[in-house]
Write an enzyme that holds these catalytic residues in place. Structure first.
Site, PDB file in Angstrom:
ATOM      1  CD  GLU A   1      16.203 -22.770  32.790  1.00 42.53           C
ATOM      2  OE1 GLU A   1      15.212 -22.044  32.587  1.00 42.53           O
ATOM      3  OE2 GLU A   1      17.344 -22.531  32.340  1.00 42.53           O
TER       4      GLU A   1
ATOM      5  NE  ARG B   1       4.421 -16.405  36.131  1.00 42.76           N
ATOM      6  CZ  ARG B   1       5.451 -17.173  35.782  1.00 42.76           C
ATOM      7  NH1 ARG B   1       5.438 -17.798  34.633  1.00 42.76           N
ATOM      8  NH2 ARG B   1       6.473 -17.298  36.570  1.00 42.76           N
TER       9      ARG B   1
ATOM     10  CE  LYS C   1      13.041 -20.870  37.977  1.00 39.96           C
ATOM     11  NZ  LYS C   1      13.239 -22.220  37.434  1.00 39.96           N
TER      12      LYS C   1
END
Ligand code: ATP
Ligand code: MG
Length: 575
Positions: A46, A278, A288
């Site tokens: 994104e 992850r 983020k």
């Protein structure tokens, strides 16, 4: 994430060549003849922030699978939420992937599919699979139920199809404010999978999109865009992180519906979602949102601050792409979440830089050394090997003179027994030059050493009779007249807490920061060879650590960053 979670501090079985579980799945699919033997993956960031080391793990997987199995990996910007996205991020993401050494087939944008996704949503409404709900977000949340108790149906769930269709069109035309209504898929309010309890698929957003401007008044949710985008592009393996495992049934559900309405796809084709763990690293954060907060609150100098876990931060810090890839390769891919010790990343960069970095001499905390029996005005050019690890290494010249700089910590007036460096009466080797015997020092009125004295033995230079004489210590030096001043930035962990994401749940970010994460040394001295260093080159300052030129560096004001020290010196302060 829990604090009890185990931290991985060592890698066992480093050379294992066995397939990871994703490779096993892919090979199984190939053997079964799925998708006509085609392999297509995607990396779907994104564009709402810069890529971090966690993304590097996903990138190595997505691009790696395509590379290893003769497939293609596309870059897809998952740009379905215009409130947080920007072209600045799109450009940075492309640069970082290329720097890591990967090549995409095509670049796609989820926004390329807004028309098809919108049509698909209308189709679902017409088929009775979706409806417009006018309740508030709070009301909808209150009706969700729990994993063990069913949810409550919205009063709008069975509204006439024509009414939903009309409202959806008017939502898109901008007739209603944000939050006034949303579109929900009509699935099963009693499903044991909460994601099936009439998930939201479209919402009103009145912010211009960085690519489509003000064309759209409604935007699809992640779950209504991701699988569909995979399907439109022909992705075969949609690899993502574990938190999407619970979304997978919904992913498959929409793909099944889509296959019915989109006729032009190969027989038997379907994308398959696979999840891996992850990357979490000690002493840093990967979200983020949190990284943006660090930038916005001024705790760091920007996304590329060398203390940031971002790809651009690591690049500026002096990490090589190879070291990042080798780190990812070593930690591997599993089906359970954990935390990896930051020391493993540092180990990977040390290992790589040891092979490739050019060696030079720099003194970070200089004190003047005068070789009292060396003729005034005389100089000698000593040869200095650029990289002893490389059999083809060149060498450069380092100039010896009567006055040198050495590290302040390499002199001690009253030294303990095991101190093998410069102390009165003791011999020490000056790297690539002579053996000298320390004769004393001069101090200012505060007792601060300002000059150190020594005598050299002319017979101890390489090639001369005494060159092999054994001394216990070797120290580095630069010429006082030839060396140039430089600023050196020393970095340490940004957070004191081993698991700052966890700690941030009840503390402000500012309270968690390591106050000593940046030390600026303003008076360092570097040899001329280092003064010519350029951005993007890698150096070892002999005995000190690995360094690179910072983009702030100017010919009249050199700036170096310490990538990593030669050895792991981090002590767990708060443990
Ligand atoms: P963040 O929570 O930091 O905003 P994200 O998951 O929202 O991250 P995306 O841009 O959506 O970020 O991620 C693109 C891809 O990178 C996704 O497939 C995602 O699963 C993967 N990814 C993100 N963070 C990590 C991580 N820490 N480790 C491995 N893969 C990650
Ligand atoms: Mg995301």
């Amino acid at each position: 994430m829990t604090t009890e979670r185990e931290v991985t501090t060592t890698i066992e079985n480093e050379d294992k060549k066995s397939l990871n579980f994703v490779e096993q799945i892919v090979e199984g699919d190939l053997r079964a003849g799925k998708n006509d033997g085609r392999i297509q993956t995607r990396f779907p960031p994104e564009p709402n922030g810069y890529l971090h080391i966690g993304h590097a793990k996903a990138i190595c997987m997505d691009f790696g699978i395509a590379e290893n199995y003769g497939g293609v990996c596309n870059l897809r910007f998952d740009d379905t939420n215009p409130t947080k996205e920007d072209v600045e991020y799109v450009d940075a993401i492309r640069e970082d992937i290329e720097w890591l050494g990967f090549h995409w087939g095509n670049i796609y944008y989820a926004s390329d599919y807004f028309e098809r996704l919108y049509q698909f949503a209308e189709e679902l409404i017409r088929a009775g699979h979706a409806y417009v709900d006018e309740q508030t977000a709070e009301e909808i949340a209150a009706q969700k139920g729990t994993p063990t108790t069913p949810g409550v149906a919205s009063p709008y769930r069975d509204r006439p199809i024509e009414e939903s269709l009309d409202l959806f069109r008017r939502m898109n035309a901008g007739e209603f404010p944000e939050g006034a209504m949303i579109v929900r898929a009509k699935i099963d309010m009693a499903s044991s999978n909460m994601h099936f309890r009439d998930p939201i698929i479209y919402r009103i957003i009145k912010v211009p999109h960085h690519r489509t401007g003000t064309k759209w008044g409604v935007y699809p949710m992640y779950d209504f865009a991701h699988g569909q985008s995979d399907f439109f592009e022909g992705v075969t393996h949609s690899i993502c992180t574990l938190e999407f495992e619970v979304h997978r049934p919904l992913y498959d559900y929409f793909v099944d519906l889509l296959k019915k309405v989109e006729p032009n796809h190969p027989e038997g084709y379907r994308p398959r979602q696979i999840e891996f763990n992850r990357l979490n690293l000690t002493y840093t954060m990967m979200s983020k949102r949190k990284l943006l907060q660090l930038v916005q609150e001024g705790h760091v100098a920007g996304w590329d601050d060398p203390r940031m876990p971002t790809i651009c931060g690591l690049r500026r810090r002096g990490y090589t792409p190879e070291s990042i890839r080798s780190f990812i390769d070593k930690i591997g891919y599993t089906k359970y979440d954990g935390i990896i010790d930051m020391a493993l990343l540092e180990h990977a960069v040390r290992e790589d830089l040891n092979r490739h970095a050019l060696r030079g001499s720099a003194v970070l905390d200089p004190v003047r050394l005068i070789i009292t029996n060396y003729p005034e005005g005389q100089t000698e050019d000593m040869s200095f090997l650029n990289n002893p690890e490389d059999p083809n290494s060149d060498s450069h010249i380092i100039r010896f003179s009567r006055e040198l700089f050495i590290e302040r910590e390499d002199f001690m007036e009253d030294a303990p027994k095991k101190y093998f460096r410069m102390t009165p009466g003791q011999e020490v080797r000056l790297k690539s030059a002579y053996i000298v015997r320390c004769t004393g020092c001069k101090k200012d009125e505060n007792g601060h050493v300002i000059e150190v004295y020594a005598e050299y033995d002319p017979e101890t230079l390489s090639g001369r009779p005494e060159s092999n004489r054994k001394v216990k210590g070797t120290i580095h030096w630069v010429s006082a007249t030839d060396s140039v001043p430089a600023e050196v930035r020393l970095y340490d962990r940004l957070f004191l807490d081993e698991n700052p994401s966890e700690a941030a749940k009840d503390k402000e970010l500012a309270e968690l920061l390591n106050p000593e994460s940046l030390t600026i040394v303003r008076e360092a001295r570097v040899e001329p060879f280092l003064a010519q260093a350029k951005c993007g080159e890698y150096y070892q300052f002999q005995r000190v650590g690995y360094f690179c030129v910072d983009p702030d560096s100017r010919p009249d004001h050199l700036v170096f960053n310490r990538t990593v020290s030669l050895k792991d010196t981090w002590k767990k302060v708060n443990k």
